[in-house]
Design a protein around this motif. Sequence first.
Motif, PDB file in Angstrom:
ATOM      1  N   THR D  60      42.461  -4.970  -1.405  1.00 43.73           N
ATOM      2  CA  THR D  60      42.040  -3.870  -0.441  1.00 43.73           C
ATOM      3  C   THR D  60      42.909  -2.532  -1.132  1.00 43.73           C
ATOM      4  O   THR D  60      42.105  -1.568  -1.365  1.00 43.73           O
ATOM      5  CB  THR D  60      42.580  -4.083   0.668  1.00 43.73           C
ATOM      6  OG1 THR D  60      41.752  -4.980   1.634  1.00 43.73           O
ATOM      7  CG2 THR D  60      42.449  -2.759   1.653  1.00 43.73           C
ATOM      8  N   THR D  63      40.947  -1.342  -4.367  1.00 42.80           N
ATOM      9  CA  THR D  63      39.639  -0.724  -3.972  1.00 42.80           C
ATOM     10  C   THR D  63      40.004   0.643  -3.344  1.00 42.80           C
ATOM     11  O   THR D  63      39.196   1.754  -3.609  1.00 42.80           O
ATOM     12  CB  THR D  63      38.811  -1.356  -2.749  1.00 42.80           C
ATOM     13  OG1 THR D  63      38.603  -2.812  -3.606  1.00 42.80           O
ATOM     14  CG2 THR D  63      37.575  -0.899  -2.594  1.00 42.80           C
ATOM     15  N   GLY D 108      26.260   1.284   4.006  1.00 41.17           N
ATOM     16  CA  GLY D 108      26.877  -0.089   3.738  1.00 41.17           C
ATOM     17  C   GLY D 108      25.622  -1.017   3.097  1.00 41.17           C
ATOM     18  O   GLY D 108      25.879  -1.375   1.757  1.00 41.17           O
ATOM     19  N   GLN D 121      32.197  -1.173  -1.973  1.00 39.87           N
ATOM     20  CA  GLN D 121      33.323  -0.776  -0.916  1.00 39.87           C
ATOM     21  C   GLN D 121      34.303   0.306  -1.551  1.00 39.87           C
ATOM     22  O   GLN D 121      34.752   1.209  -1.081  1.00 39.87           O
ATOM     23  CB  GLN D 121      34.300  -2.125  -0.634  1.00 39.87           C
ATOM     24  CG  GLN D 121      34.696  -2.849  -1.597  1.00 39.87           C
ATOM     25  CD  GLN D 121      33.695  -3.939  -1.918  1.00 39.87           C
ATOM     26  OE1 GLN D 121      32.601  -3.974  -1.963  1.00 39.87           O
ATOM     27  NE2 GLN D 121      34.511  -5.066  -2.447  1.00 39.87           N
ATOM     28  N   ALA D 190      37.358   1.188   2.360  1.00 44.69           N
ATOM     29  CA  ALA D 190      37.421  -0.048   1.802  1.00 44.69           C
ATOM     30  C   ALA D 190      37.393  -1.194   2.539  1.00 44.69           C
ATOM     31  O   ALA D 190      36.653  -2.261   2.318  1.00 44.69           O
ATOM     32  CB  ALA D 190      38.926  -0.186   0.943  1.00 44.69           C
ATOM     33  N   GLY D 193      33.950  -1.375   3.880  1.00 37.68           N
ATOM     34  CA  GLY D 193      33.041  -1.908   2.819  1.00 37.68           C
ATOM     35  C   GLY D 193      33.167  -3.285   2.744  1.00 37.68           C
ATOM     36  O   GLY D 193      32.099  -4.081   2.437  1.00 37.68           O
ATOM     37  N   GLU D 194      34.372  -3.865   2.347  1.00 38.33           N
ATOM     38  CA  GLU D 194      34.688  -5.306   2.274  1.00 38.33           C
ATOM     39  C   GLU D 194      34.015  -6.170   3.365  1.00 38.33           C
ATOM     40  O   GLU D 194      33.462  -7.278   3.098  1.00 38.33           O
ATOM     41  CB  GLU D 194      36.070  -5.552   2.300  1.00 38.33           C
ATOM     42  CG  GLU D 194      36.889  -4.925   0.938  1.00 38.33           C
ATOM     43  CD  GLU D 194      38.314  -4.825   1.145  1.00 38.33           C
ATOM     44  OE1 GLU D 194      38.843  -4.310  -0.002  1.00 38.33           O
ATOM     45  OE2 GLU D 194      38.900  -4.814   2.140  1.00 38.33           O
ATOM     46  N   SER D 197      30.243  -6.321   2.642  1.00 41.20           N
ATOM     47  CA  SER D 197      29.538  -6.394   1.541  1.00 41.20           C
ATOM     48  C   SER D 197      29.563  -7.691   0.809  1.00 41.20           C
ATOM     49  O   SER D 197      28.933  -7.903  -0.224  1.00 41.20           O
ATOM     50  CB  SER D 197      30.289  -5.524   0.166  1.00 41.20           C
ATOM     51  OG  SER D 197      31.585  -6.117   0.175  1.00 41.20           O
TER      52      SER D 197
END
Lengths: 296, 272, 272, 517
Positions: D60, D63, D108, D121, D190, D193-194, D197
């Motif tokens: 994280t 990113t 996303g 992300q 981030a 996004g994580e 994703s």
Amino acid sequence: AGTPLNFQSIWINDPEFSGYFIALDKGYYTAEGLKVNYIPGGPDVIPQASLLTGKADIALTSLIETASAVSEKGAPFKIVGAQFQKSPDSVISLEATGIKSIKDLVGKTVACPPLSLGTFKVLLGLNGVAEDQVKIVPYAFDPTPLATGQVDAVIDFMTSLPFIVEETSGKKASFILFYDSGMPFGQDFVTVTEDTLKNRRKDVVAFLRASRKGWNDDFADPLKYTKEFENSWYKGNGYTPGAAEYHSKIQIPLMQNPKGVFTIDDESIEKNIASLEKIGVKANKDLFDTSLLAEL
Amino acid sequence: MTYMTINTSPTPPEAAVDLIIDQAGKTFPTPRGPVVALAPISLKVTRGSFVALIGPSGCGKSTLLRMVAGLEQPDDGAILIRSKHPEQFRKEGELGIAFQDPALLPWRNVFANVAFPLQILGRPIKPNNEKIRALIDLVGLKGYEDALPSQLSGGMRQRVAIARSLVSDPSVLLLDEPFGALDQILRRQMNLELQRIWAARQTTTLLVTHGIDEAVFLADEVVVMHAKPGRIAEIIKVPFARPRTPDLFSSPEFHALCDTLTAALHGPGAAA
Amino acid sequence: MTYMTINTSPTPPEAAVDLIIDQAGKTFPTPRGPVVALAPISLKVTRGSFVALIGPSGCGKSTLLRMVAGLEQPDDGAILIRSKHPEQFRKEGELGIAFQDPALLPWRNVFANVAFPLQILGRPIKPNNEKIRALIDLVGLKGYEDALPSQLSGGMRQRVAIARSLVSDPSVLLLDEPFGALDQILRRQMNLELQRIWAARQTTTLLVTHGIDEAVFLADEVVVMHAKPGRIAEIIKVPFARPRTPDLFSSPEFHALCDTLTAALHGPGAAA
Amino acid sequence: MSGATRENARIVFGVLVVLAIWEFLGSQTSWGVAMFPAPSRILAQAFADRELYWLHGLATVRTATIGFVFGCAAAMLAALLFCLSPSLELAFRGVNIALFAMPAIVVGPLLVLFFNGDWPQTILAALMVYFPAMSATLLGLRQVDPRLADLVAAYGGGETKLMLHVRFRGALPSLFAGFRVAAPLAVLGAVLGEFGSGTRWGFGAFLLSALPQGNPARLWGIGLAASLIALAGYALFLLPARRLAASTSAVTLSAVSPAAIAVSSGGRLRRIAFALVALALPFLLWWLMVTLTKVSPIIAPGPVQTILFLFEGRQASAARHALGLALGQTLPVAALGLLAGLAFAFVLAALSLLAPALARALMPVAMVAQNMPLVAVVPIVTLVFGRGVTASVFMAVLVVFFPAYVLLQQGFTTVPRAASDLVATYGGGRLKNLVFVAVPYSIGHLFAAARLVAPQALLGVMVAEWLLTGTGLGNLLNVSRGGLDYDMIWAGALISILISVAAYEAVGLIERKVVRR
Ligand SMILES: Nc1ncnc2c1ncn2[C@@H]1O[C@H](COP(=O)(O)OP(=O)(O)OP(=O)(O)O)[C@@H](O)[C@H]1O
Ligand SMILES: Nc1ncnc2c1ncn2[C@@H]1O[C@H](COP(=O)(O)OP(=O)(O)OP(=O)(O)O)[C@@H](O)[C@H]1O
Ligand SMILES: O=C([O-])O
Ligand SMILES: [Mg+2]
Ligand SMILES: [Mg+2]
């Protein structure tokens, strides 16, 4: 074949995909001359879309989305196999709540993922329950509301949730499969585009063959792989060993078919199409191509 | 059209004219209607002369200076410095200016503030280090080179602005009440220094001041302005020989001229 | 400890002391080391007296005024206005101030800037409309009530600040070079007005100025300060009778006292 | 003990009391045990999970950092260009707002489709960062002291020299405010996004995998850890910003109000012309993107297809009906969310003047709340607020207030001392200083904050609809993506963006009215 085969999964790494992990780890794909590139799924990952953009060559999809994309958007999808004969989609509740059938949901609060809402409502109708007799709220993967009694039931896969709810609340949980309540669907359909089917048919067959081998290994000794993957494929996925074991074991009967995993036959196609019709999605048999399975 | 011409005392006929203001006026539009800051005025200033502008508050002195610097556009007419438009002329780095408000860069210390014009003009600082220090010394701020504006007194800030106006060795210098916040002793000192610098470099200088004595002491000609609307009322020559020394301040001729100027300021057309 | 005491001329023994400064000094910490703005000084000002502060640029005049207003804390010692701490006293709305910089709020027009202290003091504006207009008139800005600061000349801004300092009818008035940007005519006018207001309301006034003549004309006592470090060098009484009229400016006694003051400013300990 | 120390001691005491109450509720009540885990349990769980924290946390941080760098670099570059050419800013306003107002539920899945690895992300983080950072920087670059601009001009300096020597330096505090906004948003982006994703590493993935496990202590631990990273990012840029602000604000008050400087000039006709360009440009870029990438029109319909979807064919009226219904549910709540978010940001920023110590204590709480992944707090929010409008507004405020707060607070700190001194001499306290000086002085910041909040509020409500209420546009978009109904998704996104643009412009209109009287 040097070109990699991009395989789009439908969810994050957990025992739902052990068969593929086994095939990868044991080199079953390589033995078939395949270079499989496994792409995990997630809430924002829409496997059908991955197929359409070419990000993936082969994907696990849900039937409703795939069928409606084909009938309404003209998407060129073909389903060549079904991982689950019976979808794990269920109504899950605490036993103490006394929900033994869909009818018992009258007057109850149910947390349902927005994506399953249409299906669930039809399911209610099929079982003689009117929509407004049930209070439906959004569900976002978190079992806490069920464990704490904020809701009476949730719509989710029964592959790990009942175990988790029992663990955390100390109360017995039970589930009712959609499949057994008038909505017989399969799940995790192996899907490709017509192009792929035409150009890489051999690879797709090889993929099914190797994957089936992987699943067969899993069926033989699920707990072995659960342990094995704890520190590789499953690492960081949040599962306790107990939940992973539960998941690995309980899903097997939903996948197994005397003719082998991935099997789709006329009977199951008919069931699935009938279910689709109930929720208003048009589909015909062309959506499925069983000829690849025949070549395994 | 008639020009009011200003020349250094014994004018050679070919004396170059540095500044031509030709019927330039300035009216500001405001929500309450247009405000005439300056009626169209004309003025010529020959090279190397020292001109003082005096007049009541609000009569357009700053506006005139800002027009000469090209910071305001005259409504009509034209302004030329050395035959160039102000915008063009100032690019040559020949213009020095000290505003009524010191306008220091708050994040730069005294040294860097004084050096600022050089940077804008793209000239190197290093070779000018000595000069910058000398200027800081000149305005009595030795030892404060590293101080930030927020650490200075009001008069000290004004002095930084004076030093800054001189750093580029300008040939045309515009000073808007630069000594307003200084005590009389320092003010006299600065008057003498300014005279010295002006004489040495023949810098054409426009000085706005409220000090009549200061104007008489320094200037070749004093432009008396009246307000409402801002305009030039009279131009009075200062006949005293150069260089002028502090005893001039106590001479009767000096006082007589100051009285004349005071009268001109009060003059019949002078609004309060 | 000795106090330098300032009284209005014929002091009744029980004359109240409005301002007590007791060994108050101020040192500013800077990255270059501490700067002594003001060595510890002591001063008493009786009620209703007019005190002028003169001294070279940077000798701590503004710092002193700011300490009296409670805007800076003295390092040591104490400051009391009417037996209160400055922070307490100013809450009563009895303090008027004009800073060296006009500090007008740019989004407020002239009227609203003058009215500002009333708003801060929680007093109503409406009933004071007439007074505000009168003050704007007093400083020669009639007709500019709606103008924003950006539409005013430098001197006009300063005059707004003067009007603002008077709007709350303060009983203690602090003025930091309020007339610095004004021409001599207007300055004389303002001097007379200030005397009138001071006399009418017996306002205890501290005036920082660079005009020695102004100081002598207005003050009961002139505090002469020297720099490096800032300190009180001398306190000179002004014996002229009240009310003072403009002819005082041309009397020989007046000039003599101005010369004395000039000498005191230059005095042996006066740094450049 | 000095006043500040005493106040700080009181705050430490307050924090301890809060923690004690939390510990009690979290361990002694049944609902607390289930959804409001006690700090001790959270810590114990985190300790047990320490290896996972390391793995996920590293991902994280990486990113978020890359997203932060890209987003801020783009923001700075754009702010520079927009400052040099206000016309350019007007023309790109539509694109800017679209980038900001694009619902994450829509972006996303698209990012996941077109980018591999950590890029989805990372890009989401950069997208979340860009607009607020750009706005803050642009505001700083524009508010140049006119006295300094005159000085540069008098020495023949043009816009380049002014930029180089005055604007850049003068904008530093704003730039740092931009960084302060950006750092936590990058983390949030981030994580978000994580979360979606399908990546294996990162707090978002950790959160997603923990979510179905019924382990609230772990869930809260992840949320708090993500918040702490965000908070650290914020704090990183706070200290230098404080020092910078002190050396940047002018000693004396300029005669020109800073807000008046930043208000774009130009006649009405010009503004209308550029508004049209601003409206057209996103459509043009959209069309270009769709055409050049040759993506399946099922997934990426072009502007024409989307408009046809809404206005032609059998499905058009049904689609319009569905959207209309959803908007009818979403808009009123979003309007409330906007006001509530702005009000909350204002109160928090005002507290930084009125009660600095209290604000210092509240700030981390507010930040943690803002960065706490919403999915983790849904049960407790439901418990406290139910699933109605209040809950939606609350969630919207959580999503919305932060960039507005930072901008406002930044505005308040740039007030020259001379103005505050004036208030002080007349016995005015902090409140009067706020009302009569700080707010009018930083009115430009206030409006900039409002313009940021306007699109954000809509997004916030949509998240709430998706997670809590299952109604409105948020739900419609979420459901549509399951059906691969990208026509509906793009139509919904288009409408939400148009509404955001309208809200943004409306704020600008009010600003022009207020600032240029
Ligand atoms: N930007 C502006 N908008 C409107 N009016 C203006 C503006 N600038 C100046 N004025 C007006 O123009 C007149 C002349 O102003 P200017 O600053 O030139 O006076 P000045 O002679 O320098 O006065 P001072 O000695 O007080 O500095 C004033 O009446 C002022 O109100
Ligand atoms: N905030 C500050 N930090 C550091 N030094 C300061 C600060 N304020 C004032 N000083 C220093 O204190 C001294 C006195 O400043 P002050 O402003 O009181 O002078 P002054 O007598 O008012 O001068 P002037 O007539 O020029 O206004 C100066 O040397 C100045 O550099
Ligand atoms: O996880 C979310 O913050 O939505
Ligand atoms: Mg002027
Ligand atoms: Mg001073």
